[in-house]
Design an enzyme around this catalytic site. Structure first.
Site, PDB file in Angstrom:
ATOM      1  N   HIS A 108       0.842  -1.196   0.000  1.00  0.00           N
ATOM      2  CA  HIS A 108       0.000   0.000   0.000  1.00  0.00           C
ATOM      3  C   HIS A 108       0.881   1.252   0.000  1.00  0.00           C
ATOM      4  O   HIS A 108       1.979   1.259   0.564  1.00  0.00           O
ATOM      5  CB  HIS A 108      -0.924   0.008   1.220  1.00  0.00           C
ATOM      6  CG  HIS A 108      -1.985   1.054   1.133  1.00  0.00           C
ATOM      7  ND1 HIS A 108      -1.760   2.380   1.467  1.00  0.00           N
ATOM      8  CD2 HIS A 108      -3.280   0.998   0.730  1.00  0.00           C
ATOM      9  CE1 HIS A 108      -2.866   3.076   1.292  1.00  0.00           C
ATOM     10  NE2 HIS A 108      -3.800   2.267   0.830  1.00  0.00           N
ATOM     11  N   GLU A 183      -4.446   1.773  -7.408  1.00  0.00           N
ATOM     12  CA  GLU A 183      -4.745   2.967  -6.624  1.00  0.00           C
ATOM     13  C   GLU A 183      -3.784   4.078  -7.037  1.00  0.00           C
ATOM     14  O   GLU A 183      -2.675   4.166  -6.511  1.00  0.00           O
ATOM     15  CB  GLU A 183      -4.594   2.687  -5.131  1.00  0.00           C
ATOM     16  CG  GLU A 183      -5.545   1.645  -4.589  1.00  0.00           C
ATOM     17  CD  GLU A 183      -5.436   1.488  -3.072  1.00  0.00           C
ATOM     18  OE1 GLU A 183      -6.491   1.429  -2.422  1.00  0.00           O
ATOM     19  OE2 GLU A 183      -4.309   1.447  -2.544  1.00  0.00           O
TER      20      GLU A 183
END
Length: 273
Positions: A108, A183
């Site tokens: 992430h 993302e």
């Protein structure tokens, strides 16, 4: 890998990050389990649903899901690249698998920016996930938005990330289906989300790249940059799933997304929505 079809489940997941207390996590899980075990999108197989709580909540969340007989996968927010040893504060993939975790989030943007995880660190974690039977959920995304809006540069950057992150595992013959969560870093928390046409184009580019990687057959690509309601519908079957954040802190928001996925599946099957 083919684009999403009526027979390909939409993958929808939620990471709680570190927003909830332990008690709120369990209450939220119970509410999500109640929705999932009765919602046609989940029970029909049109949606694969997963939740990712904090480490201390993994065992009790698994218990809540099991007691409710809810078809919800359990994910962890991170794992160590090692399986055991003197690594204070780390959590091994071996233990995660032992307690019933199904998938693990890796790479992430917050892990990379706040904790300075390198490509080598990430590749080691992907290796650990595969060797312990955990499905890697690998976050990828470009940091800068293209001035001309051309998605080609983004596709090149994120597919290169994916190749680097999986290289150590595949070199050792470790592979299998993964979840690629696209993302774009520049869209996370931004006032304006990434344009729909950019999302669809980049997801398609990632899918096409994965089609050249037979060792990763069965992988899916989902979108997670400030994802919310309406995106699946506007994507008209070209978006394989959503990775939700704070929008899903209200369990009813998850129901809204599942309703949308159900309507989309019905449309794709030729039935009235």
């Amino acid at each position: 890998m083919p684009a999403t079809t009526a027979t390909a489940p939409v993958t929808i997941g939620v990471s709680l990050k570190m927003y909830f207390s332990h008690a709120r996590t369990l209450a939220w899980t119970a509410a999500v389990a109640d929705i999932a075990k009765e919602h046609p999108a989940v029970t029909s197989g049109a949606v694969d649903l997963f939740v990712i709580p904090t480490f201390p909540a993994l065992v009790p969340v698994r218990r809540v899901l099991s007691e409710a007989a809810a078809p919800v996968l359990l994910g962890a927010q991170d794992l160590a690249w090692a399986d055991e040893g003197a690594f204070t504060g780390e959590v091994s993939g071996r233990e995660l698998r032992e307690i019933g975790v199904d998938l693990v989030e890796i790479a992430h943007a917050e892990r990379r920016s706040l904790f300075h995880e390198s490509d080598q660190d990430i590749a080691g974690k992907v290796h650990a996930a595969f060797r312990n039977g955990l499905r890697p959920l690998i976050c990828i995304g470009e940091t800068e938005r293209a001035v001309d809006g051309d998605p080609a540069a983004a596709i090149a950057e994120v597919t290169a990330q994916l190749d680097r992150f999986t290289a150590t595992a595949t070199a050792d013959g470790l592979a299998g289906p993964l979840i690629a969560a696209y993302e774009p870093v520049w869209a996370i928390g931004a006032p304006q989300p990434a344009p729909d046409e950019h999302i669809v184009a980049v997801l398609a580019g990632i899918e096409q790249h994965l089609a050249t990687r037979p060792e990763l057959a069965g992988s899916v690509v989902i979108y997670g940059g400030s994802a919310g309601p309406g995106l699946l519908t506007r994507g008209a079957g070209r978006i394989g799933g959503l990775f939700l954040g704070r929008f899903a802190h209200d369990p009813e928001a998850i129901r809204t997304i599942l309703d949308e996925a159900e309507a989309l599946a019905a449309t794709q099957d030729g039935a009235p929505a």
